[in-house]
Scaffold this active site. Structure first.
Site, PDB file in Angstrom:
ATOM      1  N   TYR A  53      38.002 -28.783 -50.626  1.00 13.86           N
ATOM      2  CA  TYR A  53      36.962 -27.916 -51.178  1.00 13.86           C
ATOM      3  C   TYR A  53      37.386 -26.443 -51.103  1.00 13.86           C
ATOM      4  O   TYR A  53      37.992 -26.009 -50.126  1.00 13.86           O
ATOM      5  CB  TYR A  53      35.648 -28.104 -50.424  1.00 13.86           C
ATOM      6  N   SER A 211      25.570 -36.617 -54.775  1.00 14.21           N
ATOM      7  CA  SER A 211      24.927 -36.339 -56.066  1.00 14.21           C
ATOM      8  C   SER A 211      23.550 -36.992 -56.154  1.00 14.21           C
ATOM      9  O   SER A 211      23.244 -37.701 -57.111  1.00 14.21           O
ATOM     10  CB  SER A 211      25.798 -36.805 -57.231  1.00 14.21           C
ATOM     11  N   ALA A 214      21.743 -36.321 -59.386  1.00 17.03           N
ATOM     12  CA  ALA A 214      22.492 -36.602 -60.612  1.00 17.03           C
ATOM     13  C   ALA A 214      22.891 -35.314 -61.323  1.00 17.03           C
ATOM     14  O   ALA A 214      22.654 -35.132 -62.514  1.00 17.03           O
ATOM     15  CB  ALA A 214      21.699 -37.516 -61.545  1.00 17.03           C
ATOM     16  N   LEU A 217      19.987 -33.560 -63.141  1.00 24.50           N
ATOM     17  CA  LEU A 217      19.170 -34.243 -64.135  1.00 24.50           C
ATOM     18  C   LEU A 217      17.856 -34.746 -63.560  1.00 24.50           C
ATOM     19  O   LEU A 217      16.868 -34.902 -64.295  1.00 24.50           O
ATOM     20  CB  LEU A 217      19.938 -35.417 -64.757  1.00 24.50           C
ATOM     21  N   LEU A 218      17.818 -34.999 -62.242  1.00 26.67           N
ATOM     22  CA  LEU A 218      16.610 -35.511 -61.609  1.00 26.67           C
ATOM     23  C   LEU A 218      15.788 -34.405 -60.955  1.00 26.67           C
ATOM     24  O   LEU A 218      14.848 -34.679 -60.225  1.00 26.67           O
ATOM     25  CB  LEU A 218      16.978 -36.570 -60.564  1.00 26.67           C
TER      26      LEU A 218
END
Length: 322
Positions: A53, A211, A214, A217-218
């Site tokens: 990372y 995630s 998502a 998206l959620l």
């Protein structure tokens, strides 16, 4: 804050895991330190990172940000269950990648230096390495444990048969084996329900979903058209692909008086075998928002509705065979 054991181990971790992937390149060091301080204040003791990372700021940068935070003292390191990962390439040289005994040992030492600590609580294989035998992997891990550099070992992005092979090999050696598995798991992505979750439950492996929203998206993406336009543009194709389900989801959340992001996290916390979803905030505000999910208790009717909107899987082979 609620705590639970990490898999079959005796290690107690918070029901939310702070993902640090944005620290050091999307989140400035000082802001990242503020998020981690707030996490401890809220009782979140489980932090996840990885040696690779840092991305645009350079591989290893995120671990360095955690290291400067630990170096401030005040019990920061002692109160943290620190998880990092190994597998991804740290250079162009062939032995600085994957899960050879050489790379496991040398990468652990490099992570310890960047993290400014003497030990890693949970050392995780970021991906499966089919070219390295499990006996070699466990030999290296046993050495690290004996040296006090690693306490527990986990995996990420492993299939069910990988979990079985890993822990059966560890058992033959008298080693503890994997105590956790990080899997891609959320209401939209439920493939692990086929075999990974059942295998993890059978072997006492705690599942740590990554995630959980998502990629946003959620989180109420349809109802937030004035939000991050770059995020909306990047996800436009996926939004259109799932628009009917997302609309039904957001409508249900609105009817329940709950934020979509809270429902998505709470749903994961209701799943058998899930230890702690990983939340990866870029800002302190985003982290504060994640904490509210811990207060959400979904009723069975709500869980049933979510299964209608986002159908999951039965355990294999019943999902596809008589």
């Amino acid at each position: 804050m609620e705590y639970t054991h990490l898999g079959r181990s005796g290690l107690s971790v918070s029901r939310l895991c702070l993902g640090t992937m944005n620290f050091g390149w999307k989140t400035e060091e000082g802001d990242a330190h503020a998020v981690m301080d707030r996490a401890h204040e809220a009782g979140v003791n489980f932090f996840d990172t990885a040696n690779v990372y840092g991305f645009e700021a350079g591989k290893g940068r995120t671990e360095e940000v955690l290291g400067t935070w630990f170096a401030q003292g005040g019990g920061r390191r002692e109160r943290t269950v620190l998880a990092t990962k190994v597998y991804g390439s740290m250079s162009d040289w062939p032995n600085d990648t994957f899960l050879s005994a050489r790379n496991l040992v040398r990468s652990a030492d490099a992570s310890l230096r960047r993290l400014q600590t003497d030990w890693i609580d949970l050392y995780q294989f970021h991906h499966v390495d089919l070219a390295t035998p499990w006996d070699e992997v466990w030999q290296a891990c046993e050495t690290l444990v004996a040296q006090g550099k690693v306490v527990y070992v986990g995996s990420s992005n492993h299939a069910a048969w990988h979990l079985v092979a890993a822990n059966e090999a560890a058992a033959r050696r008298g080693s503890l084996g994997l105590v956790s598995e990080q899997s891609h798991y959320n209401l939209l992505t439920r493939h692990v329900e086929l075999e990974v979750l059942p295998a993890a439950r059978r072997y006492g492996i705690g599942v740590i979903p990554w995630s959980p929203l998502a990629q946003g998206l959620l989180a109420g993406v349809l109802g937030d058209q004035e939000g991050d336009r770059r995020h909306l543009e990047r996800n436009r194709a996926r939004i259109e692909q799932h628009r009917p389900a997302l609309q039904a989801y957001e409508d249900s959340c609105r009817d329940w008086g709950l934020a979509p992001a809270d429902v998505a996290l709470a749903w994961l916390l209701h799943q058998d075998g899930v230890t702690a979803p990983i939340v990866g905030p870029r800002t302190l505000e985003q982290f504060e928002g994640s904490l509210s999910a811990l207060d959400v208790r979904l009723e069975q009717a709500q869980l049933d509705r979510l299964d209608e909107v986002f159908p999951g899987y039965r355990t294999a082979p019943e999902e596809y065979a008589w």
